[in-house]
Write a protein that holds these residues in place. Sequence first.
Motif, mmCIF file in Angstrom:
data_model
loop_
_atom_site.group_PDB
_atom_site.id
_atom_site.type_symbol
_atom_site.label_atom_id
_atom_site.label_comp_id
_atom_site.label_asym_id
_atom_site.label_seq_id
_atom_site.Cartn_x
_atom_site.Cartn_y
_atom_site.Cartn_z
ATOM 1 N N THR A 179 40.577 12.324 6.563
ATOM 2 C CA THR A 179 40.755 11.608 5.308
ATOM 3 C C THR A 179 39.994 10.292 5.399
ATOM 4 O O THR A 179 39.617 9.846 6.491
ATOM 5 C CB THR A 179 42.244 11.340 5.004
ATOM 6 N N ASN A 180 39.785 9.663 4.281
ATOM 7 C CA ASN A 180 39.011 8.424 4.217
ATOM 8 C C ASN A 180 39.847 7.242 4.711
ATOM 9 O O ASN A 180 40.796 6.828 4.041
ATOM 10 C CB ASN A 180 38.558 8.189 2.771
ATOM 11 N N PRO A 181 39.498 6.681 5.862
ATOM 12 C CA PRO A 181 40.282 5.568 6.408
ATOM 13 C C PRO A 181 40.153 4.287 5.575
ATOM 14 O O PRO A 181 40.955 3.369 5.723
ATOM 15 C CB PRO A 181 39.711 5.374 7.809
ATOM 16 N N GLN A 182 39.151 4.212 4.696
ATOM 17 C CA GLN A 182 38.965 3.032 3.851
ATOM 18 C C GLN A 182 39.895 3.038 2.636
ATOM 19 O O GLN A 182 40.038 2.028 1.963
ATOM 20 C CB GLN A 182 37.509 2.950 3.383
ATOM 21 N N CYS A 183 40.521 4.177 2.373
ATOM 22 C CA CYS A 183 41.438 4.321 1.240
ATOM 23 C C CYS A 183 42.859 4.002 1.714
ATOM 24 O O CYS A 183 43.234 4.324 2.850
ATOM 25 C CB CYS A 183 41.347 5.759 0.715
ATOM 26 N N ILE A 184 43.649 3.373 0.864
ATOM 27 C CA ILE A 184 45.039 3.063 1.229
ATOM 28 C C ILE A 184 45.779 4.340 1.612
ATOM 29 O O ILE A 184 46.465 4.404 2.638
ATOM 30 C CB ILE A 184 45.769 2.342 0.072
ATOM 31 N N VAL A 185 45.623 5.387 0.805
ATOM 32 C CA VAL A 185 46.305 6.650 1.092
ATOM 33 C C VAL A 185 45.671 7.316 2.303
ATOM 34 O O VAL A 185 46.358 7.683 3.268
ATOM 35 C CB VAL A 185 46.284 7.593 -0.131
ATOM 36 N N GLY A 186 44.350 7.500 2.269
ATOM 37 C CA GLY A 186 43.643 8.177 3.359
ATOM 38 C C GLY A 186 43.803 7.498 4.705
ATOM 39 O O GLY A 186 43.824 8.153 5.746
ATOM 40 N N GLY A 187 43.954 6.186 4.708
ATOM 41 C CA GLY A 187 44.090 5.446 5.952
ATOM 42 C C GLY A 187 45.489 5.436 6.535
ATOM 43 O O GLY A 187 45.687 5.013 7.675
ATOM 44 N N ASN A 188 46.458 5.889 5.756
ATOM 45 C CA ASN A 188 47.845 5.817 6.206
ATOM 46 C C ASN A 188 48.615 7.131 6.123
ATOM 47 O O ASN A 188 49.713 7.233 6.667
ATOM 48 C CB ASN A 188 48.591 4.754 5.391
ATOM 49 N N ILE A 189 48.056 8.105 5.457
ATOM 50 C CA ILE A 189 48.787 9.344 5.196
ATOM 51 C C ILE A 189 49.135 10.124 6.463
ATOM 52 O O ILE A 189 50.203 10.719 6.560
ATOM 53 C CB ILE A 189 48.035 10.243 4.179
ATOM 54 N N GLN A 190 48.235 10.107 7.460
ATOM 55 C CA GLN A 190 48.490 10.905 8.660
ATOM 56 C C GLN A 190 49.791 10.507 9.356
ATOM 57 O O GLN A 190 50.625 11.361 9.661
ATOM 58 C CB GLN A 190 47.329 10.812 9.670
ATOM 59 N N GLU A 191 49.958 9.228 9.631
ATOM 60 C CA GLU A 191 51.172 8.796 10.338
ATOM 61 C C GLU A 191 52.417 8.981 9.477
ATOM 62 O O GLU A 191 53.485 9.333 9.979
ATOM 63 C CB GLU A 191 51.044 7.353 10.818
ATOM 64 N N THR A 192 52.279 8.744 8.174
ATOM 65 C CA THR A 192 53.406 8.951 7.261
ATOM 66 C C THR A 192 53.848 10.407 7.307
ATOM 67 O O THR A 192 55.044 10.701 7.445
ATOM 68 C CB THR A 192 53.010 8.553 5.820
ATOM 69 N N LEU A 193 52.889 11.312 7.208
ATOM 70 C CA LEU A 193 53.215 12.734 7.238
ATOM 71 C C LEU A 193 53.677 13.196 8.605
ATOM 72 O O LEU A 193 54.568 14.043 8.698
ATOM 73 C CB LEU A 193 52.026 13.563 6.757
ATOM 74 N N ARG A 194 53.103 12.677 9.681
ATOM 75 C CA ARG A 194 53.547 13.080 11.023
ATOM 76 C C ARG A 194 55.028 12.795 11.214
ATOM 77 O O ARG A 194 55.760 13.609 11.768
ATOM 78 C CB ARG A 194 52.712 12.383 12.098
ATOM 79 N N GLU A 195 55.474 11.638 10.755
ATOM 80 C CA GLU A 195 56.896 11.304 10.864
ATOM 81 C C GLU A 195 57.745 12.235 10.003
ATOM 82 O O GLU A 195 58.781 12.735 10.455
ATOM 83 C CB GLU A 195 57.132 9.848 10.477
ATOM 84 N N ALA A 196 57.325 12.469 8.780
ATOM 85 C CA ALA A 196 58.071 13.360 7.890
ATOM 86 C C ALA A 196 58.087 14.776 8.447
ATOM 87 O O ALA A 196 59.128 15.445 8.454
ATOM 88 C CB ALA A 196 57.457 13.346 6.489
ATOM 89 N N TYR A 197 56.944 15.239 8.919
ATOM 90 C CA TYR A 197 56.850 16.595 9.458
ATOM 91 C C TYR A 197 57.676 16.754 10.731
ATOM 92 O O TYR A 197 58.222 17.825 10.988
ATOM 93 C CB TYR A 197 55.395 16.977 9.716
ATOM 94 N N ALA A 198 57.763 15.694 11.539
ATOM 95 C CA ALA A 198 58.596 15.758 12.748
ATOM 96 C C ALA A 198 60.063 15.957 12.376
ATOM 97 O O ALA A 198 60.788 16.708 13.042
ATOM 98 C CB ALA A 198 58.418 14.495 13.586
ATOM 99 N N THR A 199 60.504 15.329 11.303
ATOM 100 C CA THR A 199 61.873 15.508 10.818
ATOM 101 C C THR A 199 62.092 16.944 10.363
ATOM 102 O O THR A 199 63.107 17.570 10.692
ATOM 103 C CB THR A 199 62.162 14.523 9.659
ATOM 104 N N VAL A 200 61.129 17.479 9.615
ATOM 105 C CA VAL A 200 61.211 18.869 9.145
ATOM 106 C C VAL A 200 61.212 19.829 10.334
ATOM 107 O O VAL A 200 61.993 20.779 10.383
ATOM 108 C CB VAL A 200 60.052 19.187 8.176
ATOM 109 N N GLN A 201 60.340 19.568 11.307
ATOM 110 C CA GLN A 201 60.232 20.423 12.491
ATOM 111 C C GLN A 201 61.562 20.471 13.244
ATOM 112 O O GLN A 201 62.025 21.546 13.623
ATOM 113 C CB GLN A 201 59.122 19.907 13.419
ATOM 114 N N ALA A 202 62.176 19.305 13.444
ATOM 115 C CA ALA A 202 63.449 19.245 14.172
ATOM 116 C C ALA A 202 64.538 20.021 13.426
ATOM 117 O O ALA A 202 65.313 20.761 14.039
ATOM 118 C CB ALA A 202 63.871 17.795 14.383
ATOM 119 N N ALA A 203 64.579 19.877 12.108
ATOM 120 C CA ALA A 203 65.583 20.587 11.311
ATOM 121 C C ALA A 203 65.337 22.094 11.357
ATOM 122 O O ALA A 203 66.281 22.880 11.511
ATOM 123 C CB ALA A 203 65.567 20.085 9.872
#
Length: 145
Positions: free
Chosen positions: A94-118
Motif C-alpha cells: 500500500t502507499n506509505p505516503q497515504c494516511i490509510v496506506g501508511g497505517n492500515i497494515q498494523e491496524t489490520l494485523r491487530e484486528a486480524y490477530a483478535t479474529v485469529q485467536a477467536a
Amino acid sequence: MRYSHKLSDAVHILAYIEIYHDDDLSSTAIARSVESNPGLVRRLMAALRTAGLLATQRGTATPEVTRDPTDISLLDIYRAVETDDNLLHVDDKTNPQCIVGGNIQETLREAYATVQAAAEAQMASITLASLIADIWQREQQKTQA
C-alpha cells in the motif's frame, strides 16, 4: 482469490476412515468420496500422519485414526494441513505516503490477530467426533424423509 479446501478435505478423509473403517480405505476410494484425485488424498493423509493424527502402512490401504475422535479438534486438523496458519492476510503493498496506506497494515494485523485467536478457540472446541455425529444425524434425516 483462491480458497483452500485442505481443512475440509482433511476432515472428510478422517471422517471417511472412521465411518467406513471396515470398507475400502484406499486413496482411490476416499478420492471418489471427496471428488478429488488420489494424489491429493495421499498428500493430505501424509500431512495428517506427520501430525500424528493418522497411521498408515506403505503398500496397504489400512489407514487408522490414531486418537479417539473426541480427542481430535478441528484446530488439530487445521494445523496439520494448512501451511499458512493465518486465516486472514494483510496486503503489504500500500502507499506509505497515504494516511490509510501508511497505517492500515498494523491496524489490520491487530484486528486480524483478535479474529485469529477467536477462530482458533472455537476450532479447538469442535471435535472430530462431533462432526462425525453430525454426519450420521444428517444421514438419518435423509433416510427418514
